[in-house]
Scaffold this motif. Structure first.
Motif, short mmCIF file in Angstrom:
data_model
loop_
_atom_site.label_atom_id
_atom_site.label_comp_id
_atom_site.label_asym_id
_atom_site.label_seq_id
_atom_site.Cartn_x
_atom_site.Cartn_y
_atom_site.Cartn_z
N ASN A 110 -9.70 0.49 2.94
CA ASN A 110 -9.50 -0.08 1.61
C ASN A 110 -10.74 -0.78 1.11
O ASN A 110 -11.07 -0.72 -0.08
CB ASN A 110 -8.33 -1.07 1.63
CG ASN A 110 -7.03 -0.40 1.97
OD1 ASN A 110 -6.67 -0.31 3.13
ND2 ASN A 110 -6.36 0.12 0.97
N TYR A 132 -8.26 -4.03 4.83
CA TYR A 132 -8.45 -3.00 5.85
C TYR A 132 -9.71 -2.18 5.57
O TYR A 132 -10.06 -1.98 4.40
CB TYR A 132 -7.21 -2.11 5.94
CG TYR A 132 -5.97 -2.87 6.28
CD1 TYR A 132 -5.83 -3.47 7.53
CD2 TYR A 132 -4.94 -3.05 5.36
CE1 TYR A 132 -4.70 -4.19 7.85
CE2 TYR A 132 -3.81 -3.78 5.67
CZ TYR A 132 -3.69 -4.35 6.92
OH TYR A 132 -2.58 -5.09 7.24
N PRO A 133 -10.37 -1.71 6.63
CA PRO A 133 -11.68 -1.04 6.45
C PRO A 133 -11.67 0.08 5.41
O PRO A 133 -12.57 0.15 4.57
CB PRO A 133 -11.98 -0.49 7.85
CG PRO A 133 -11.24 -1.39 8.78
CD PRO A 133 -10.00 -1.82 8.05
N THR A 136 -2.19 1.67 8.32
CA THR A 136 -3.31 0.73 8.38
C THR A 136 -3.57 0.43 9.87
O THR A 136 -2.76 0.79 10.72
CB THR A 136 -2.96 -0.60 7.69
OG1 THR A 136 -1.92 -1.26 8.45
CG2 THR A 136 -2.48 -0.40 6.25
N PRO A 137 -4.66 -0.26 10.18
CA PRO A 137 -4.86 -0.64 11.59
C PRO A 137 -3.72 -1.50 12.15
O PRO A 137 -3.47 -1.47 13.36
CB PRO A 137 -6.18 -1.43 11.55
CG PRO A 137 -6.91 -0.88 10.37
CD PRO A 137 -5.83 -0.59 9.35
N TRP A 176 -4.61 -1.97 -3.60
CA TRP A 176 -5.35 -1.06 -2.71
C TRP A 176 -6.82 -1.48 -2.62
O TRP A 176 -7.38 -1.58 -1.53
CB TRP A 176 -5.22 0.38 -3.23
CG TRP A 176 -5.76 1.41 -2.30
CD1 TRP A 176 -7.06 1.83 -2.22
CD2 TRP A 176 -5.03 2.14 -1.32
NE1 TRP A 176 -7.18 2.79 -1.24
CE2 TRP A 176 -5.95 3.00 -0.68
CE3 TRP A 176 -3.69 2.18 -0.93
CZ2 TRP A 176 -5.57 3.88 0.35
CZ3 TRP A 176 -3.32 3.05 0.08
CH2 TRP A 176 -4.25 3.88 0.71
N LEU A 183 0.82 -1.22 0.00
CA LEU A 183 0.00 0.00 0.00
C LEU A 183 0.85 1.26 0.00
O LEU A 183 0.46 2.28 0.55
CB LEU A 183 -0.97 0.00 1.19
CG LEU A 183 -1.89 -1.23 1.29
CD1 LEU A 183 -2.68 -1.21 2.61
CD2 LEU A 183 -2.85 -1.27 0.10
N ALA A 195 -7.30 -4.83 -0.60
CA ALA A 195 -6.79 -4.98 0.76
C ALA A 195 -7.92 -5.14 1.76
O ALA A 195 -9.01 -4.60 1.58
CB ALA A 195 -5.93 -3.78 1.12
#
Lengths: 600, 219
Positions: free
Chosen positions: B110, B107-108, A69-70, B102, A64, B105
């Motif tokens: 994304n 993750y929220p 990110t979390p 992207w 990314l 992914a």
């Protein structure tokens, strides 16, 4: 002695240090250099910055493009191991559902703790900062003064290496000759901010940061830090020779493989290990401090996270350096017949008076900085300059509407491109693209400035942590529940920050796209966000109104000391890490004295 | 995420879907990390990834865009950052893979962006076919440019064009992120750091003088 396992650790140590960050690292360093046998317990994994730091990796080599990110909130290359805001299996809770009443808790799970992730800003508290109540009637005075701590600031600066200079400004202490390394030159945007800040009365001076702008003087410093201790001098001199000076590339937030900046893993732990007096046990989560029938501490119970087994370690003295809130949690969870409300908690003040730093930000684009020819301005991997608080007199006269000050950190320049693109105006009701996008990117790249205010919070009754009665972590240990409230002093300060930054951008020739938040309630960051939490076992002059005495020694259990930020009785705008180290060194000196006198 | 075959979606349905996707992502919140029911959970890189080794898109989580979608991403990326002078276009330096990474992914943020991207791509395909009888990647330069000009216009909140406008802004930002973080992009932008230096000299004196800051360099 070195890295040990539960089975290879000694039966008994002189001192157990819980935590391996700024406080644990400094305490272990001071104790082992003087000959004490120390066991350091770290809840995270082993971490080797020389082998693990991504020094020259570019963002296109990261998932990314390195975006946060979390899993890695500060970006992929941030050194933090363990999740930061959210550690898997180790939750915490908030008593309130309202976001402004909540506290966010940053943690890492690695050797060196949070010293692997910090800005390296190393500012001394000034004389006012130890006696705030005497000055304005609010909060608490410390039982110690600047003069008590100053010799330890000197020593820590010489040990870790701090660049900066002396400016003789109010409540912004100068360091004695020989303590500081030369400050790096300012970047072009920093120079412009300095020039234009003058019209607003804001001084811009070199910041103090724990980065080696030049090699440490390994011939002079060891004898100053360890007089009469030839072994310590030899070890430190050797270790200082192994720390390279900054080569002016890569962000310090990644850690430092050449050991040019301060992390406890680059500065404290290697020489402490070299003494042969330090054992380190990683992946060891301490559950509680144990006591004998007389109420004296005997050691700690901990969980070996890898083998999922509980063990006990014994020592004459226990030093808690787990980070302010984790230390409070550990004491509150150490319940016994002697101490039914938690260890060292006869005052009922363990967990109380948690303070963070007030944060508010504001950014702008500066036309004067557009289209400038490129030069390499990576610099020291962080700030070169800042503005210390400058309105002490107006504030004392009651003209500002809030009682405590802030300093200003600001970032400019052509940093390494990553997930922060694009650099574009998007003026005229359109998303720019095509050849014009490329042209605008070249034009606007490096022309932005971002200001961050970092201000003092006054301790209050509504900001504290306690044990959540229902929730335990994956190890079965009861977790913390946070309560939080900013007072009007903090929200008004945040409003003042944004107003000032907007004026500063105007003074630099920029325009403000929107108006700053006049109330400060939107401008102020959430509690915990600046990751400067201190307090929770504050030091004081009497057992009824504090948890530790002036030596960071708990009133109730004389062989338990708190070395981390939990002992702070106030939280000056100055970043707390340098003061944590100075107080940890001071506490360790006290432990050594008391052990030699037979009192511990 | 499964995307219906783009060309079968008409414009009105695409917009409706895009709006619903946006709202749904907000409701899902962090729980969306666990994956939608009935789908295999995708995992992020965790809280302790090795940071010194280089990664490529697809190394950690699978890339989910279809071949047709990736062709469209490449074509759209190259309108946004075309080859120019000596500098190559966006798609030729890996931007397509980055946008796929992207949008894929777990993750929220994304997941939410991924929905906006797939919905936006669906709208663009449908609109290309409706107007010009071919998918976006097969259109001529002028036709591609015309569609991008339209998408690039800011839209009032609540208008039918709002979702398209937001999609285009997001996509443009991602193309720039993907491009300017590569060696080629960094050079184009004028980033000259990330090399070890013996000394930090600060800004060149002529630059300092040009901005009238010569008096500021002393402390």
């Amino acid at each position: 002695m070195a890295f040990v396992t539960p089975s290879s650790a000694l039966d008994k140590y002189d001192v157990i240090v819980v935590g391996s960050g700024a406080a644990g690292g400094q305490a272990a360093y001071t104790l082992t250099m003087a000959g004490a046998r120390v066991l350091m317990l770290e809840a995270g994994r082993n971490y080797d910055p020389q082998a693990e730091t991504p020094m020259f990796q570019t963002n296109d080599q990261a998932p990314l493009r390195g975006a946060g990110t979390p899993d890695k909130p500060f970006g992929f290359y941030d050194a933090t191991v363990g999740g930061g805001w959210s550690v898997p299996g180790e939750p915490y809770t908030n008593a309130s559902d309202e976001s402004e009443r909540q506290f966010q808790w940053w943690r890492s799970r690695m050797l060196g703790g949070r010293t692997n992730h910090w800005a390296r800003h190393s500012l001394r508290n000034g004389p006012y900062d130890f006696k705030p109540r005497s000055r304005d009637g609010l909060g608490f005075d410390w039982p110690i003064s600047y003069e008590d701590v100053a010799p330890y600031y000197d020593k820590v600066e010489m040990l870790i290496g701090v660049y900066g200079n002396n400016n003789g400004l109010e409540n912004t202490p100068d360091s004695p000759e020989g303590c500081l390394l030369p400050p790096p030159k300012a970047r072009i945007g920093e120079l412009l901010a300095k020039q234009r800040g003058r019209s607003l009365g804001i001084p811009v001076i070199p910041i103090h940061r724990a980065v080696l702008s030049a090699p440490l003087d390994h011939e002079r410093i060891p004898a100053k830090l360890h007089p009469g201790n030839l072994k310590a001098q030899r070890i430190l001199a050797g270790d200082m020779r192994n720390r390279a000076a900054c080569f002016w590339a890569t962000s310090c937030g990644r850690g430092c493989a050449i050991r040019a900046n301060y992390q406890s893993t680059t500065v404290h732990i290697p020489p402490a290990m070299a003494t042969g007096n330090l054992d380190v046990l990683v992946d060891a989560m301490v559950r509680e401090v144990t006591v004998d029938s007389s109420g004296k501490a005997t050691g700690v119970t901990y969980i070996d996270k890898v083998r999922k087994q509980e063990h006990h370690a014994s020592a004459r003295v226990i030093v808690l350096a787990a980070s302010a809130c984790e230390t409070a949690r550990l004491l509150l969870n150490s319940k016994s017949n002697h101490f039914p409300n938690g260890l060292a908690n006869s005052s009922g003040l363990v967990g109380k008076y948690i303070m963070d730093t007030v944060g508010a930000g504001w950014g702008g684009q500066i036309p004067l900085l557009e289209n400038l020819p490129s030069y390499n301005e990576d610099g020291a991997g962080g700030l070169h300059v800042y503005a210390p608080w400058w309105l002490y007199k107006q504030q004392l006269a009651g003209k500002l509407g809030f009682a405590r000050g802030y300093h200003v950190e600001f970032g400019t320049g052509k940093g390494m491109p990553g997930a922060n693109a694009p650099y574009v105006s998007d003026a005229g009701g359109r998303t720019v693209f095509g050849a014009k996008m490329k042209e605008e990117a070249r034009r606007y790249y490096g022309s932005h400035i971002w200001f961050s205010g970092r201000g003092e919070m006054i301790p209050n009754e509504d900001s504290y942590c306690e044990i959540d009665p229902k929730v335990v972590d994956t190890w079965g240990i009861p977790v913390l529940r946070f309560n939080w409230k900013w007072s009007d002093h903090e929200t008004r300060q945040a409003a003042h920050m944004q107003r000032t930054f907007a004026d500063w951008i105007t003074a630099m020739g920029g325009t403000n796209a929107k108006q700053p938040d006049a109330s400060g309630k939107k401008a102020i960051s959430q509690g915990g966000y600046v990751i400067h939490e201190v307090g929770g076992t504050i030091m004081g002059s009497a057992p009824g109104s504090s948890v530790t005495n002036r030596w960071s020694q708990t009133w109730d259990v004389p062989n338990v000391f708190v070395a981390d930020g939990a002992v702070f009785a106030s939280n000056a705008d100055k970043n707390p890490t340098l003061t944590i180290m100075a107080l940890a060194w001071r506490a360790a000196d006290r432990i050594l004295e008391e052990m030699s006198r037979g009192n511990l | 995420m499964n995307t219906p075959e783009p060309v079968r979606i008409d414009r009105r349905a695409a917009i409706k879907w895009m709006m619903a996707a946006g709202a749904g992502a907000a409701l899902l919140g962090p729980r969306s990390l666990l994956g939608a029911p009935g789908t295999a959970p995708a995992h992020g890189y965790g809280t302790d990834p090795a940071t010194t080794k280089p990664y490529s898109p697809g190394d950690i989580w699978p890339l989910v865009l279809s071949g047709a979608q990736r062709r469209e991403v490449a074509a759209l990326s190259d309108v946004i950052l075309p080859a120019e002078g000596g500098a190559p276009s966006a798609s030729s330096v890996g931007v397509t893979d980055f946008i796929d990474e992207w949008a894929s992914a777990p993750y929220p943020d994304n997941v939410e962006d991924g929905r906006v991207i797939t919905a936006g791509l669906a709208w663009l395909e449908a609109e290309s076919v409706r107007r010009h009888g071919a998918v976006f990647a097969d259109l001529g330069d002028a036709q591609r440019l015309g569609l991008c000009e339209e998408m690039s216009k800011d839209a009032p909140e609540g208008s039918a064009h709002e979702a398209i406008s937001k999609f285009f802004r997001l996509f443009r930002n991602l193309v720039c992120t993907g491009y300017y973080s590569t060696p080629v992009g960094m050079k184009d932008l004028g980033y000259v750091g990330n090399v070890p230096l013996a000394r930090f000299e600060g800004p060149p004196p002529e630059l300092v003088a040009k901005l009238g800051l010569a008096d500021e360099v002393r402390w």
